[in-house]
Each structure stands twice: as C-alpha cells, then as structure tokens.
Design an enzyme around this catalytic site. Structure first.
Site, mmCIF file in Angstrom:
data_model
loop_
_atom_site.group_PDB
_atom_site.id
_atom_site.type_symbol
_atom_site.label_atom_id
_atom_site.label_comp_id
_atom_site.label_asym_id
_atom_site.label_seq_id
_atom_site.Cartn_x
_atom_site.Cartn_y
_atom_site.Cartn_z
ATOM 1 N N ASP A 195 0.870 -1.175 0.000
ATOM 2 C CA ASP A 195 0.000 0.000 0.000
ATOM 3 C C ASP A 195 0.909 1.227 0.000
ATOM 4 O OD1 ASP A 195 -2.148 1.770 0.492
ATOM 5 O OD2 ASP A 195 -3.133 0.269 1.748
ATOM 6 N N ASP A 198 -3.013 4.810 -2.348
ATOM 7 C CA ASP A 198 -3.996 5.460 -1.476
ATOM 8 C C ASP A 198 -4.459 6.803 -2.063
ATOM 9 O OD1 ASP A 198 -5.144 5.352 1.305
ATOM 10 O OD2 ASP A 198 -4.084 7.254 1.483
ATOM 11 N N GLU A 257 -6.880 3.901 -5.398
ATOM 12 C CA GLU A 257 -8.083 4.231 -4.628
ATOM 13 C C GLU A 257 -8.534 5.619 -5.053
ATOM 14 O OE1 GLU A 257 -9.685 4.757 -0.069
ATOM 15 O OE2 GLU A 257 -7.775 5.586 -0.676
ATOM 16 N N HIS A 285 -10.976 -1.845 5.018
ATOM 17 C CA HIS A 285 -10.746 -1.383 6.393
ATOM 18 C C HIS A 285 -11.423 -0.043 6.686
ATOM 19 C CE1 HIS A 285 -7.991 0.682 3.817
ATOM 20 N NE2 HIS A 285 -7.725 1.532 4.780
ATOM 21 N N ASP A 286 -12.071 0.558 5.689
ATOM 22 C CA ASP A 286 -12.771 1.833 5.885
ATOM 23 C C ASP A 286 -14.283 1.666 5.865
ATOM 24 O OD1 ASP A 286 -10.325 3.229 5.865
ATOM 25 O OD2 ASP A 286 -10.381 3.449 3.681
#
Ligand code: GLC
Length: 544
Positions: A98, A199, A248, A322-323
């Site tokens: 990431d 990200d 993302e 995870h969000d």
C-alpha cells in the site's frame, strides 16, 4: 500467473494490526501473516494487499507514514517482510504494498525540516500558504472533520491536510517530490513485491486554491494534472513490468476511471470507486442512519459495470475494506445464523460474478459482522472519534451517535480476525487492541473450514470458478429487471456462452419473473428455488 492474465486474479486484503498476533502485545504482526499463508493458499486467492506496514506514529493506523523505507517495529522487521514475500511466492501468492503518497506523516523527515525552517528545500514539498485576513487560505474541509488548513504561528503560515492534521499533503507540482516518490516505489519493486495499491491517488493534483461552496473537493478530486502525473509515475516505476496496480479513487467519475485504467494510456491497472457504498447515506452524509437504497445500489453498480467495460477500463470490485462496515451487517442480515450465512453467500456471489478484479477483506470470507459496540470507549478510529465529538457538539444525543457509529464507523471492520472459538478468537494471547465481538464462538475460521455449508466454502467456490471460466473475467454484462424491488438479476455473455445470476436481497421468499428462463447448468446455488420462487437471500448462477 503471467502478466497477461492478472485480470483473472482475486485479491485478499490484510489489515495487519487486526490479522494475527504472534507476540502477545494485542496487535497483529508480519510473523502472524506468515503463519496464515497456508490458509490463504487454501482459500485460493492470488494476491495479498498489505495495508501500510511502514514506520508511522499510527495516528491513522499507518496511513500516516514517517519513513517509507522502514518497517514499523510493532509489525516486525524488514527481514520478516522479506520472509513473508518469499514464503508467499512459494505458495504462488503475490504481495501488493500500500503506497500512501498523497500525504506524509508530519513526523516524516521532509515535513519536520519544512516546518522547522521556511527556507528549507523541503518547504515546497508541502502546501504552506500565508493568508492575509486571519482566515485559513481556503474554506476546504478535512475529510476527518474541521478546516483542512493548520496554522503555524512561528512562520505565520498554514499547511494543507486533507485528512488528519498529522497527515500533510504533498505538493506533486514540485518535480523533486515526484521523483523522491518514484524512488520509493522503485525501492519496493527491487525488494520483490508484485504490485501496489495507491492510497487516495486521485487527490494528488491540487488545482486552484479558492473558497468552495461545498467542502472543497472540486478543486483537488481528479485534479488538472492527475493523469499526467500517473502516466509519469508509471513510466518511471512499474510500467512494462509484471506488477498489478490499483488506485483508490475518492468521489471520482467513470470518465476519469476509464482514463486511469485504459491500457494504452499507461497509468494504472485498475481502480476502486466508492459510489455503490454511499447508498445508505442521507443526502451524501456518511454520519447518518439510513437503510440501503436497493435500486440505487443496482443502478450504480450497473452503471459502473457497463461504463468501464464499454470504455475499455478496469474495475476493482469490492464490498468491504478497512474503511467500510461489514457488508453482511450492512446490506445482508446478521440477526440470526441462517440469515447471516445465506445473505453473506448471496452478497459474495453477486459481486464475484461481476466484471473486474474482486477484493476480499480479511474476515469477509467467513461472514464476520459489525461488532455492535455499546460505548464510545470501545472505538479507536480517529475519524470515528472526531465524528463523535462533532455530532456531540452540534447537539445529537449519545445513543443516536452510537447507533450511527455502530452502522458507519471504520472500526466495524477493524476488529480482529476470528480464527477459533478459543480465548480472544485465537487472535492474541494478550489483550486485543480493540474489542472482539462475542459471536466469535460461532463465527470463526476453524468452524468455517469444518462446515461444508459455510460462507468460506462459497468464497472458495467463487474464486475457483473465476479461475476456471473466462466468462467471469472477460464477459460483458447485461442488467435485467432493474425495476424489481427484491431481486438483482443480470447476465454475462462471452463468445457463445451466457450465464445468468439471480440474487434475492430480501429475507422473504419471492417470485422470479415469469418470463425469465432459469434453466441451465447450475454453477452455484444457495437456498431453495422451486415453483417460480426463490428463498430469502437465495442465489442462483446458471450457465445457459
Ligand atoms: C484512504 C485509506 C484510509 C485513510 C485515508 C488517508 O482512504 O483507505 O484508511 O485514512 O486514505 O490516508
């Protein structure tokens, strides 16, 4: 898997802090992941996406990086990561890192120097701006609440942070910044990883610094030079190599996502968007308590499926990360075991039969639920704690806030993976950093492996089918009966093959449209289908 068919792969996301703890400190670690590689191989996935494990003060659980070349010692050492990559490769699993390069932690050396000295060469690595009228340079809001500019009295300037105040935005217009970031990516390529997740990468090109009528995102989302920068990054780093990338994308459009992912443009392999996960927001507001708008969900998913396919781009498809809260609690039903299993399998099937690269978030494959926290003291996430304080300030009562957090908080997905029915769900011998839901005695990996009808076995079947049948990866999609209030129905077409998917999003047994032919070879079925009726949360996939 050769470069040409990365599209057939399935990715499994690991949030290391909550995956598996081998030291007893209550937080997961790299050795914990190595211990579970056999399980991931058994599940059948191709890639692991590792959320950030770099050195970080962990204000945003690693999305605030203070050194891109070092591993956070809480997770282990660089040797542990090396072992993880080697052991993964032995099992035919690939590893994606990431990369968080829209911003750094304010503890990063660049920021420290920039902040300490306004003449430093690093000052221009960030957005430090002065303002004439004792107001921040713009009225933009941070995604975690409050104004996006932080004032520094010492130099009478503000710096930009679209996220937490300890996550300062990098200035991509400065070529030195871009090249320093490309060096980082190349370091990890040389290290031996197989791909990257970038990200909030569509926020890197800031446009004009002007006041906004909304919260400011029109000035930096899919900004003016973003495609140029992504192409340049591609050229200087992973371009032409056997690496898969996913960006993302925050509040993006189909048009931009086609550009980000069309192979000839050489930007990224694939993209995440979040529009389909805003269907339980009220007027675009996340911190609200609303039910799923099923028609909106179908419309958005299909619009993206068709738009990206026809435009020659590539989607990453997902329900969970995870969000996001756990999908079975969100769009399925976790009120009892039967409904939980049936709805988790239905949701998995609807998504995995679509076009694009599917992502599975740790625990999703066993149908883990939201934890149902009853007290604010159980929450850990910075965004959730800020939201709690903001809602309190504007007069919400505490029970209402807890209901909203129980539905929307990012901590819903950050509770530890439930491995067994033993103490702390087999996650740690110490005290877990965040509470574990009570239901681990029933919902855990060990029980799921032993139960032939578990959600886990459905995920294994779906992955196997994707590897086996090209239609799932390459076929076109045809939405059907979009007006139906309970059923999600679509067909896939490839060469002379057709597959039909029928999924019931309600808990009632409902009728299948009379003129729909569901004959064919059954590839997957959950629940009873007879006399023109399909069980609550039932699903069927037939090859016709
Ligand atoms: C992404 C991450 C999220 C993080 C944010 C800022 O949305 O997924 O966890 O807080 O970016 O880096």
């Amino acid at each position: 898997m050769s470069q040409s068919d990365w599209r057939k792969s399935v990715v499994y996301q690991i949030y290391p802090k909550s995956f598996n703890d081998t030291t007893g400190n209550g937080e997961g670690d790299l050795k914990g992941i190595i211990e579970k590689l056999d399980y991931l191989q058994y599940l059948g996935i191709d890639y692991i996406w590792l959320t950030p494990v770099y050195e970080s003060p962990m204000n945003d659980n690693g999305y605030d990086i203070s050194n891109y070349y070092k591993i956070n010692e809480k997770f282990g050492t660089i040797e542990d990561l090396e072992t993880l990559v080697t052991e993964a490769h032995k099992r035919n699993l690939k590893v994606m890192m990431d990369i968080v390069i829209n911003h750094t932690s304010t503890e990063h050396e660049w920021f420290k120097q920039a902040y300490a000295d306004s003449d430093s060469e690093f000052r221009d690595y960030y957005f430090f701006k002065r303002s004439s009228d004792a107001q921040p340079p713009t009225n933009w809001e941070s995604k975690f609440g409050g104004n996006a500019w932080k004032y520094d009295e010492k130099t009478d300037a503000y710096y930009l942070h679209l996220f937490d105040v300890t996550q300062a935005d990098l200035n991509w217009d400065n070529p030195n910044v871009r090249h320093a970031l490309y060096d980082i990516i190349n370091y990890w390529i040389d290290f031996g990883v197989d791909g990257f997740r970038f990200d909030v990468i569509n926020l890197i090109s800031k446009g004009e610094f002007k006041n906004s009528e909304k919260i400011g995102k029109e000035f930096y989302t899919d900004g003016p030079r973003v495609h140029e920068y992504l192409h340049e990054m591609n050229e200087h780093t992973f371009g032409g190599k056997d690496l898969m990338t996913v960006g993302e994308m925050s509040s993006t459009t189909i048009e931009h996502c086609i550009k980000y992912t069309s192979p000839e443009r050489q930007e990224l392999s694939s993209v995440f968007n979040f529009h389909h996960l805003k269907v339980d927001y009220v007027n675009g507001e996340k911190w609200s308590n609303a039910r799923l708008d099923f028609h909106k969900l179908k419309d958005i998913l299909m619009e993206w499926q068709l738009g990206i396919y026809e435009g020659g781009g590539w989607n990453a498809i997902f329900w969970c990360n995870h969000d996001q809260p756990r999908v079975v609690s969100r769009f399925g039903n976790d009120s009892n075991e039967t409904l939980r299993k049936q709805s988790a399998k239905m949701l998995a099937t609807v998504l995995h039969m679509m076009q694009g690269t599917p992502y599975i978030y740790q625990g999703e494959e066993i149908g883990m639920t939201n934890p149902g926290f009853g007290s604010i003291n159980q929450y850990r996430d910075i965004e959730s704690l800020n939201a709690f304080n903001n809602m309190k300030r504007v007069g919400y009562d505490e029970d209402e806030i807890l209901t909203i957090l129980g539905q929307k908080s990012r901590d819903n997905s950050r509770t530890p993976v439930q491995w067994t029915n033993e103490k702390n769900a087999g996650f740690t011998t110490g005290t877990p950093w965040i509470d574990i839901p009570d239901n681990f005695d029933q919902i855990n990996v060990k029980a799921a492996i032993e139960d032939n009808y578990s959600v886990l076995h459905t995920y294994r079947d779906l992955i196997r089918l994707r590897h086996e049948y090209d239609i799932i990866t390459y076929g076109s999609i045809e939405p059907l009966y979009m007006e139906d209030d309970e059923l999600f129905i679509y067909k896939r077409h490839y060469k002379d093959e057709t597959w039909l998917v029928v999924a019931n999003f309600s808990k009632e047994r409902v009728s299948i449209p009379k003129d729909l032919d569901i004959e064919g070879q059954v590839m997957i079925q959950h629940g009873n289908i007879s006399d023109g009726l399909i069980d609550g949360f039932g699903t069927i996939v037939v090859a016709q």
